[in-house]
Scaffold this motif. Structure first.
Motif, PDB file in Angstrom:
ATOM      1  N   UNK A  17       0.909  -1.119  -0.097  1.00 48.43           N
ATOM      2  CA  UNK A  17      -0.235  -0.138   0.112  1.00 48.43           C
ATOM      3  C   UNK A  17       0.920   1.403  -0.015  1.00 48.43           C
ATOM      4  N   UNK A  18       0.724   2.017  -1.099  1.00 47.83           N
ATOM      5  CA  UNK A  18       1.358   3.349  -1.206  1.00 47.83           C
ATOM      6  C   UNK A  18       0.732   4.341  -0.765  1.00 47.83           C
ATOM      7  N   UNK A  19      -0.570   4.120  -0.612  1.00 43.71           N
ATOM      8  CA  UNK A  19      -1.768   5.201  -0.092  1.00 43.71           C
ATOM      9  C   UNK A  19      -3.049   4.638   0.032  1.00 43.71           C
ATOM     10  N   UNK A  26      -3.976   2.582  -3.352  1.00 42.47           N
ATOM     11  CA  UNK A  26      -2.860   2.717  -4.359  1.00 42.47           C
ATOM     12  C   UNK A  26      -1.759   1.672  -3.842  1.00 42.47           C
ATOM     13  N   UNK A  69       1.429  -0.761  -4.721  1.00 41.91           N
ATOM     14  CA  UNK A  69       2.615  -0.642  -5.836  1.00 41.91           C
ATOM     15  C   UNK A  69       2.759  -2.141  -6.615  1.00 41.91           C
ATOM     16  N   UNK A 110       5.060  -4.820  -8.362  1.00 38.77           N
ATOM     17  CA  UNK A 110       6.291  -5.305  -8.552  1.00 38.77           C
ATOM     18  C   UNK A 110       6.765  -5.774 -10.085  1.00 38.77           C
ATOM     19  N   UNK A 127       4.528  10.654 -21.640  1.00 38.56           N
ATOM     20  CA  UNK A 127       5.055   9.975 -20.400  1.00 38.56           C
ATOM     21  C   UNK A 127       5.758   8.909 -20.673  1.00 38.56           C
ATOM     22  N   UNK A 138       7.297   4.272 -15.427  1.00 43.36           N
ATOM     23  CA  UNK A 138       7.685   4.544 -14.101  1.00 43.36           C
ATOM     24  C   UNK A 138       8.849   4.025 -13.820  1.00 43.36           C
ATOM     25  N   UNK A 139       9.099   2.726 -14.102  1.00 43.00           N
ATOM     26  CA  UNK A 139      10.415   2.073 -13.690  1.00 43.00           C
ATOM     27  C   UNK A 139      10.426   0.849 -14.828  1.00 43.00           C
ATOM     28  N   UNK A 156      -1.888   0.755 -19.099  1.00 41.76           N
ATOM     29  CA  UNK A 156      -1.024   2.297 -19.529  1.00 41.76           C
ATOM     30  C   UNK A 156      -0.830   2.883 -17.933  1.00 41.76           C
ATOM     31  N   UNK A 157      -1.633   2.804 -16.971  1.00 44.07           N
ATOM     32  CA  UNK A 157      -1.633   3.432 -15.618  1.00 44.07           C
ATOM     33  C   UNK A 157      -0.246   2.675 -15.043  1.00 44.07           C
ATOM     34  N   UNK A 190       2.819   3.905 -16.463  1.00 40.65           N
ATOM     35  CA  UNK A 190       3.069   5.225 -16.029  1.00 40.65           C
ATOM     36  C   UNK A 190       3.381   5.298 -14.651  1.00 40.65           C
ATOM     37  N   UNK A 191       2.639   4.793 -13.651  1.00 42.21           N
ATOM     38  CA  UNK A 191       2.998   5.126 -12.428  1.00 42.21           C
ATOM     39  C   UNK A 191       3.415   4.079 -11.465  1.00 42.21           C
ATOM     40  N   UNK A 210       1.887   1.842 -10.159  1.00 45.11           N
ATOM     41  CA  UNK A 210       0.819   1.451  -9.100  1.00 45.11           C
ATOM     42  C   UNK A 210      -0.462   1.153  -9.857  1.00 45.11           C
ATOM     43  N   UNK A 217      -4.820   1.266  -8.539  1.00 52.08           N
ATOM     44  CA  UNK A 217      -5.895   1.507  -7.422  1.00 52.08           C
ATOM     45  C   UNK A 217      -6.705   0.339  -7.407  1.00 52.08           C
TER      46      UNK A 217
END
Lengths: 466, 204
Positions: free
Chosen positions: A14-16, A23, A25, A27, A48, A51-52, A152-153, A156-157, A159, A161
């Motif tokens: 959990x990031x948030x 949100x 994370x 791997x 964009x 992210x990683x 795509x989410x 880009x992030x 993460x 939801x």
């Protein structure tokens, strides 16, 4: 507080946290050619970057031909298949994402390649634009399928939801009978709880029967969790898990390996963990299974009969039985082992691992497919499995018995490549979905284990292993 | 996603109810691997006299001159007027993609299909609901219309009308935030998480 495995894994990611969603994370994102093109284009349109980069691994599988591939991607006949694979290659190269390309020996079905390469590990949050991502839960990871906009989410992030699922424990105890496999177990459970039985839940499969399964078997079971309505299926980490991961190309090594193992050994539900629901089964009761209809829950034992809608008191169920029998061209009360088949498919992310091929080969050895079988395909889940099977001489057993031995890919599971059923053809298939038209328009799919697929190919109709 | 604050444009009047997503973008175009470039095939069956397929040169196809988007006066319209239940049918996100790619930023109708309505916001389109009386007035007016999202108002023909929009969706449109943009507002939370995560699980 005592936690379930799922809750432990969610908490670690959990990031948030928000009121109804969190949100999470991720791997590892596994990427294939069908659900990724628009995601990459969306990234590009918005300017964009991933992210990683390391979080992603791509492999083409749905559209690849399983026949001769020496002319590469440009040799693929179907223009849409070709374009999708070319687009994946280009996107991975443009964005710098690691891709195992079609002619690489490691290529195969994304859910086979991930664990095989150590690209999916215990404890991880794993996603892929494919619902059968639940497979990876067999390693004590939480893994689930997502749609293109989510692909795509995650690109880009890093993460996603997610609303928390409820916890469902499916406990199985007792010894499985000979030639009764994880696939039969999966079909039996879905037959009992229904295709919506796991909806809203993360399923943890537990009990001595599950502990007795190999990692391959656990993957088969977790793979089918989605067919029971659950996005996530998982099995706690034990020694088998750790032995399986050890030495994989992307697995940790040295001191880091020891640290990883120490953590992985905590990946099980605590003794007093509270599940929202627990369902128990006895493995001794289970016989080899064959689906008779157009949903994985429409299943009987190989010595059973198709149902009779007239005997069903629930009018909605009666109607759905009638519709399914009508589609699949079978009468009520037909002994399933008298139903003749046209084609046989051994493969898919459910049943294309070495253990599946070994058991099918054991059944086929020294025999020959029946005269009425137009085609019997064996499609390994990856190039490496193909090679291993060939080293063990399995390919020879299959070809001597009249089966075709193919290159790795999704093949006849989903009619997106050249391997399809024709209208009116009936298939014994080790895949995971028997929906109308799944293996080709107007075709009839019956889901079975590798052992039953092989014995049915030899008998020419559904048959237990003789 | 492009920010949306105010928009001044003439409006193209599509005087039909129950315009479904298959009419907005016919299913043969879904085979594409793209999410952009659907604009030329927006309302394909109404816009052209022949049957459209992927890969055709749309500039060479025969136009249906009676269709609203083919009329000279509506060539630059960024606002679309429609009747009840706009965007019904399958939930394909290609429908808002096609509308956005064509150049529409606002759709005004008496009602919208749910999923389509949600998908509009995700793709930078503002769907506005107005009752039939206002719709009739807008359909009768051919000049420029001003849409002001901040004050949630429409100005046309010397009259002003107000509209409702969810606060969060309004914020997203005004700031040009799509789903990803929203999450990226938490970039620092993600980075903090990673720092800690990769320290704890050092083998990753």
């Amino acid at each position: 507080m005592a936690q379930t495995l799922y809750d432990k894994l969610m908490s670690a990611h959990v990031v948030r946290e928000e009121a109804t969603t969190a949100l999470i994370y991720i791997d590892r994102q596994l990427i294939h050619e069908v659900t990724s093109p628009q995601a990459f284009e969306g990234l590009e349109m918005a300017g964009r970057k991933p992210w990683r980069l390391d979080a992603n691994l791509a492999v083409p599988d749905h559209n690849v031909p399983t026949t001769e591939r020496s002319s590469g991607v440009s040799g693929i006949e179907d223009p849409i298949s070709k374009l999708q694979i070319e687009t994946l290659d280009k996107n991975c190269s443009d964005f710098g994402i690691n891709e195992i390309t079609m002619n690489d020996v490691r290529q195969g079905i994304v859910h086979v390649v991930g664990p095989e390469q150590g690209a999916t590990l215990p404890g991880w949050g794993i996603v892929c634009g494919d619902l059968h991502t639940s497979t990876h839960g067999a390693l004590g990871a939480f893994a689930f399928g997502i749609g293109t906009s989510e692909v795509e989410h995650v690109l880009a992030t890093g993460c996603l939801w997610q609303a928390r699922s409820k916890n469902l424990k499916i406990e199985v105890s007792g010894e499985l009978n000979e030639f009764v496999s994880a696939k039969d177990l999966a079909l039996y459970i879905i037959g009992q709880i229904g295709t919506a039985g796991g909806t809203g839940y993360a399923i943890e499969f537990a009990g001595d029967t599950i502990q007795g399964l190999s990692i391959e078997g656990r993957m088969t079971l977790c793979n089918m969790a989605i067919e029971a309505g659950a996005r996530v299926g998982m099995v706690a980490v034990d020694d088998k898990t750790i032995d399986y991961v050890k030495g994989r190309p992307l697995a940790p090594t040295g001191d880091e390996w020891d640290k990883a193992v120490a953590y992985w050994q905590t990946l099980h539900s605590d003794v007093n963990a509270k599940f929202d629901k627990t369902i128990s089964f006895n493995a001794n009761d289970i016989k080899p299974q064959v689906t008779w209809g157009t949903s994985p829950e429409m299943v009987v034992s190989v010595d059973g009969n198709t149902p009779d809608p007239a005997k069903e008191t629930d009018s909605v169920k009666a109607e759905s039985i009638r519709n399914a029998l009508n589609y699949i061209h079978l009468e009520a009360n037909t002994p399933i082992n008298t139903v003749a088949i046209d084609k046989v498919f051994i493969g898919s992310c459910t049943n294309s691992r070495i253990e599946d091929l070994r058991v099918a080969a054991t059944v086929a050895k020294g025999k020959h497919i029946a005269d009425n079988i137009k085609l019997a395909l064996v499609v390994p889940g990856s190039g490496l499995i193909k090679k291993q099977a060939e080293d063990e001489g399995l390919d020879k057993i299959f070809t001597d018995a009249g089966f075709e031995w193919r290159e790795a890919g999704c093949s006849m599971c989903l009619a997106m490549n050249a391997d399809k059923l024709e209208v009116g053809e009936r298939c014994a298939s080790t895949s995971n979905r028997n929906f109308e038209g799944r293996q080709g328009q107007g075709s009839f799919t019956h889901l079975v284990s590798p052992a039953i697929a092989a014995s049915s190919a030899i008998a020419g109709h559904f048959s237990e292993v003789k | 996603m492009e920010k949306f604050t105010t928009l001044t444009s003439i409006a193209a009047p599509l005087d039909r109810a129950n315009v479904d997503t298959d009419a907005i973008i016919p299913k043969q175009f879904l085979k594409s691997i793209k999410r952009s470039g659907f604009g030329p095939n927006l309302f394909d069956e109404w816009r052209y006299l022949d049957h459209g397929e992927v890969g055709m040169d749309n500039t060479k196809r025969p136009l249906n001159k009676d269709f609203v988007l083919n009329k000279a006066e509506y060539q630059d319209a960024k606002i679309l007027l429609a009747r009840e239940n706009f965007g019904c049918g399958s939930s394909r996100e290609h429908a808002p993609w096609a509308l956005e790619d064509y150049g529409f930023r606002v759709i005004i109708a008496p009602s919208f299909a749910d999923i389509f309505y949600n998908n509009c916001f995700k793709n930078g389109i503002l769907p506005i609901v107005q009752d039939n009386k206002v719709m009739d007035e807008l359909f009768d007016f051919s000049g420029e219309i001003i849409i002001d999202l901040e004050s949630q108002s429409i100005h046309a023909n010397g009259k002003s009308y107000t509209f409702e929009v969810d606060v969060e969706r309004k914020r997203r449109l005004m700031n040009g935030l799509d789903d990803i943009g929203l999450t990226l507002q938490y970039s620092n939370d993600i980075k903090d998480f990673e720092k800690n995560y990769f320290k704890t699980y050092s083998w990753l």
